[in-house]
Design an enzyme around this catalytic site. Sequence first.
Site, short mmCIF file in Angstrom:
data_model
loop_
_atom_site.label_atom_id
_atom_site.label_comp_id
_atom_site.label_asym_id
_atom_site.label_seq_id
_atom_site.Cartn_x
_atom_site.Cartn_y
_atom_site.Cartn_z
N GLU A 1 0.83 -1.20 0.00
CA GLU A 1 0.00 0.00 0.00
C GLU A 1 0.87 1.26 0.00
OE1 GLU A 1 -4.16 -0.48 1.41
OE2 GLU A 1 -3.09 -1.07 3.23
N GLU B 1 -4.25 -9.76 2.93
CA GLU B 1 -5.22 -9.37 3.96
C GLU B 1 -6.46 -10.26 4.00
OE1 GLU B 1 -2.92 -5.48 3.38
OE2 GLU B 1 -3.46 -7.24 2.21
#
Length: 272
Positions: free
Chosen positions: A128, A148
């Site tokens: 990210e 995730e």
Amino acid sequence: MSAINGGSIIDTEGPVADGDVGYAVDGAVAVITLDRPWAHNALNVHMIRRLAEAMDAACCDQEVRAIVLTGAGEKAFSAGGDLGELIPRLTKGELEILVPDPAKRFFSDAFKPIVAAVNGICLAGGLEILLGTDIRVAAEHAVFGLPEVRWGLVPGGGTHVRLPQQVPWAIAMHLLLTGDHIDAPRAAQHGLVTEVVAAARVRERAMEVAGDIARNAPVAVRTAKEIAVRALGNEPRFALELALNERVLRTEDAVEGPRAFMEKRSPRYRNR
């Protein structure tokens, strides 16, 4: 102690505030280093705050014309958020730690060019962060992924908006939905990184690229990046991601996934 489970996020023992973010200036280039190598530069709350401070310092320094972002050591850029400290705080509702402004994500209002030197593992929150950079030099052994969903979470740091803008849709969905990872050559093939070099050359090459940028007219360079970033119009998209990420973080599964990771067992998801 630290461990990687399934090429994933890190859990650690010891003080929650260990690790830091280094900041140095080399000529016209600021170098920011995620510095927690014993935990594959996994991010805790202290490091996220220090990263923001370092980026602010670079953007405010009139002598700095380009930024290099890397990880300490030879194994990792960053393996993501610390499941023992950061993630439990997010699931308890402290989402402002990661997203203090719903319309912004990592470096989305930093208009000085950012060159990433990806010196190894780049997963979850590490990826990210990478998506907020402009030019990316990766070591041959680097790997990239978003695990995730394996742990009942989603990458809520801007990835759902940025990743499909930067790589083909099918590649973005593969990373988002499977939790799998790709190696550096495939990441370069799909445009996730700019170039792949030998591990010993990755930081040197990133500094060369940053130096090339720094020799150009600074106002023109900053303006070129600002136009490109603002033209994306991502602010409302980021706000949408935040709202839906909050829905996920309120689920029992979002608590179960990290707990199972810490207990070294398979998660038992209940779809709620």
